[in-house]
Design an enzyme around this catalytic site. Structure first.
Site, PDB file in Angstrom:
ATOM      1  N   ARG A 141       0.833  -1.204  -0.107  1.00 18.33           N
ATOM      2  CA  ARG A 141       0.112   0.112  -0.045  1.00 18.33           C
ATOM      3  C   ARG A 141       0.961   1.299  -0.162  1.00 18.33           C
ATOM      4  O   ARG A 141       0.427   2.370  -0.377  1.00 18.33           O
ATOM      5  CB  ARG A 141      -0.821  -0.039   1.106  1.00 18.33           C
ATOM      6  CG  ARG A 141      -1.828   1.263   1.384  1.00 18.33           C
ATOM      7  CD  ARG A 141      -3.085   0.915   2.115  1.00 18.33           C
ATOM      8  NE  ARG A 141      -2.951  -0.058   3.021  1.00 18.33           N
ATOM      9  CZ  ARG A 141      -2.665   0.399   4.500  1.00 18.33           C
ATOM     10  NH1 ARG A 141      -1.834   1.562   4.707  1.00 18.33           N
ATOM     11  NH2 ARG A 141      -2.558  -0.540   5.240  1.00 18.33           N
ATOM     12  N   TYR A 190     -16.168  18.560 -14.692  1.00 15.09           N
ATOM     13  CA  TYR A 190     -16.497  17.376 -14.765  1.00 15.09           C
ATOM     14  C   TYR A 190     -17.656  16.985 -13.699  1.00 15.09           C
ATOM     15  O   TYR A 190     -17.712  17.317 -12.676  1.00 15.09           O
ATOM     16  CB  TYR A 190     -15.441  16.258 -14.734  1.00 15.09           C
ATOM     17  CG  TYR A 190     -15.862  14.772 -14.721  1.00 15.09           C
ATOM     18  CD1 TYR A 190     -16.584  14.158 -15.655  1.00 15.09           C
ATOM     19  CD2 TYR A 190     -15.442  14.215 -13.285  1.00 15.09           C
ATOM     20  CE1 TYR A 190     -17.230  12.924 -15.444  1.00 15.09           C
ATOM     21  CE2 TYR A 190     -16.100  12.703 -13.263  1.00 15.09           C
ATOM     22  CZ  TYR A 190     -16.867  12.213 -14.522  1.00 15.09           C
ATOM     23  OH  TYR A 190     -17.279  10.646 -14.073  1.00 15.09           O
ATOM     24  N   LYS A 196      -7.875   8.130 -19.154  1.00 15.95           N
ATOM     25  CA  LYS A 196      -8.267   8.748 -20.536  1.00 15.95           C
ATOM     26  C   LYS A 196      -7.053   8.535 -21.269  1.00 15.95           C
ATOM     27  O   LYS A 196      -6.653   7.697 -21.617  1.00 15.95           O
ATOM     28  CB  LYS A 196      -8.946  10.161 -20.325  1.00 15.95           C
ATOM     29  CG  LYS A 196      -9.641  10.437 -19.039  1.00 15.95           C
ATOM     30  CD  LYS A 196     -11.057   9.660 -19.326  1.00 15.95           C
ATOM     31  CE  LYS A 196     -11.943   9.621 -18.183  1.00 15.95           C
ATOM     32  NZ  LYS A 196     -13.163   8.928 -17.931  1.00 15.95           N
TER      33      LYS A 196
HETATM   34  C1  PLP Z   1     -12.068  15.780 -16.644  1.00 17.98           C
HETATM   35  C2  PLP Z   1     -12.250  14.535 -15.664  1.00 17.98           C
HETATM   36  N1  PLP Z   1     -11.855  14.626 -14.703  1.00 17.98           N
HETATM   37  C3  PLP Z   1     -11.804  13.448 -13.639  1.00 17.98           C
HETATM   38  C4  PLP Z   1     -12.585  12.402 -14.262  1.00 17.98           C
HETATM   39  C5  PLP Z   1     -12.805  11.291 -12.924  1.00 17.98           C
HETATM   40  O1  PLP Z   1     -11.941  10.336 -13.519  1.00 17.98           O
HETATM   41  P1  PLP Z   1     -12.317   8.750 -13.159  1.00 17.98           P
HETATM   42  O2  PLP Z   1     -13.329   8.153 -14.057  1.00 17.98           O
HETATM   43  O3  PLP Z   1     -11.070   7.801 -13.797  1.00 17.98           O
HETATM   44  O4  PLP Z   1     -12.520   8.548 -11.763  1.00 17.98           O
HETATM   45  C6  PLP Z   1     -13.096  12.412 -15.405  1.00 17.98           C
HETATM   46  C7  PLP Z   1     -13.920  11.194 -15.760  1.00 17.98           C
HETATM   47  O5  PLP Z   1     -14.546  11.028 -16.833  1.00 17.98           O
HETATM   48  C8  PLP Z   1     -12.945  13.500 -16.390  1.00 17.98           C
HETATM   49  O6  PLP Z   1     -13.507  13.314 -17.510  1.00 17.98           O
END
Ligand code: PLP
Length: 382
Positions: free
Chosen positions: A51, A103, A200
């Site tokens: 961890r 987001y 992403k």
């Molecule tokens: C711009 C952005 N930030 C944060 C996140 C959150 O990431 P995760 O889905 O890996 O938890 C996303 C998810 O789509 C995102 O598009």
């Protein structure tokens, strides 16, 4: 973990990834172990429990730190876990100023979880630097930016916001998920912390979730390492390996994403008219100049307006090559309907304020042959 003088593509392939000392293997092994044998009390090879540290994750963290130009990087099990860790820098009573068009999952975490722990949030249209400055108060500890925003593709001038925030003793974090460090490097523009959903573009192959925080100060490294240890929301060795593998091709992928994004946006403008297409690489985009200045390219995220839920549904139902799916940043073209997917939690009123209509479609343009992507969009629009 300081940045070396080598170029970006070279660092993406080599930093943190020396050949394995034992075998010479050119790829970092996946260390599937939860614990490490110790030679005596207080004597070990630098690892005690997985961890806390894992050599595969350590390699990845060194690599991502180099690409963003920070001084430390810490990986988490998802982008949301990384944002949660970022917010543990604060305590009850502290205040955060945040880009309004962020987001949906980020505002859901802030509004529905972290407000219960005494944090407060003010959302501002961060295109307006004065509005950011005015929202900062004595309890403000952080300005959290997302640029370009999801899905309206509005930009924030990172350098200008960093100047006003720093003048008031407030740190700036930037969610750099939409562009990746290949196309935007917020730390060079004055940001203190960079955050990614590595799910992403950094991963790039839609096969693993992850998140990272890249810091610039010793206290960031200390805090985020401690949070990894205390909360345990770390990235697994296998996912760390997938991410290291994905990042090796980040430079070539992003070049192609950028080229395909521009081509699809240009085609959509001819088909629908410039007022219905949102892409910072269009000269008609109100922040085109800023995009050209603070980004190395325009990327492959864009959205367009079809006018109604029925038209949006007809379009996504007819897609054959492009996938109608959540997420973005993979090699495959991904199409989503923000009103019912990424921004469902924002509510109708919140979406109306942000300009997210029921007819809005978001596209993460992949790196397939662009003629094939356009042909699929064309037949689905017909
Ligand atoms: C711009 C952005 N930030 C944060 C996140 C959150 O990431 P995760 O889905 O890996 O938890 C996303 C998810 O789509 C995102 O598009």
């Amino acid at each position: 973990m300081s940045e070396k003088k080598l170029g970006f593509a070279t660092r993406a392939i080599h930093d943190g990834q020396e050949p394995d000392e034992l075998t010479g293997a050119v790829n970092v092994p996946i260390y599937l172990t939860s614990t490490y044998q110790q030679e005596a009390i207080g004597k070990n090879k630098g690892h005690e429990y997985a961890r806390l540290t894992n050599p595969t994750r350590d390699a990845l963290e060194e690599n991502l730190c180099s690409l963003e130009g920070g001084t430390s990087a810490h990986c988490f099990g998802s982008g949301m876990a990384a944002i949660t860790a970022l917010c543990t820098m604060m305590k009850s009573g502290d205040h955060v100023v945040c880009t309004d068009n962020t987001y949906g999952g980020t505002s859901r975490l802030f509004n529905q979880v972290l407000t219960n722990y005494g944090l407060t949030f003010t959302y501002v249209d961060s295109r307006d630097v004065d509005a950011v400055a005015k929202a900062i108060r004595s309890e403000t500890k952080l300005v959290h930016l997302e640029t370009p925003t999801n899905p309206m593709m509005s930009l924030t001038d990172i350098r200008a916001v960093a100047e006003v925030a720093h003048a008031k003793g407030v740190e700036v974090s930037v969610d750099n998920t939409f562009l990746s460090p290949y196309l935007q490097r917020p730390i060079e523009l004055g940001a203190d912390i960079v955050m990614h959903s590595t799910t992403k573009f950094l991963n790039g192959h839609s096969d693993g979730l992850g998140g990272v925080l890249v810091g610039t100060k010793p206290e960031h490294a200390e805090k985020f390492r401690f949070v990894q240890k205390c909360t345990g929301g770390i990235l697994s060795p296998f996912d760390s390996y997938l991410l290291l593998r994905g990042v090796k091709t980040l430079a070539v992928r992003m070049k192609q994403h950028d080229a395909n994004g521009r081509a699809v946006a240009d085609w959509l403008v001819k088909k629908l008219g410039p007022e219905r297409v949102f892409y910072p690489g269009l000269k008609t985009h109100p922040q085109y100049e800023l995009a050209a200045k603070q980004q190395k390219g325009f990327g492959s995220m864009l959205s367009f307006e079809l006018g109604s839920l029925e038209k949006a549904n007809a379009f996504v139902s007819k897609l054959k090559l492009c996938y109608f799916a959540e997420s973005l940043g993979g090699v495959e073209t991904l199409v989503c309907h923000p009103a019912t997917m990424t921004h469902a939690a924002v509510g109708a009123e919140g979406r109306a304020k942000l300009g997210i209509t029921d007819g809005l479609i978001r596209v993460s343009v992949g790196i397939e042959d662009v003629e094939d992507i356009i042909a699929d969009i064309e037949q689905a629009l017909a």
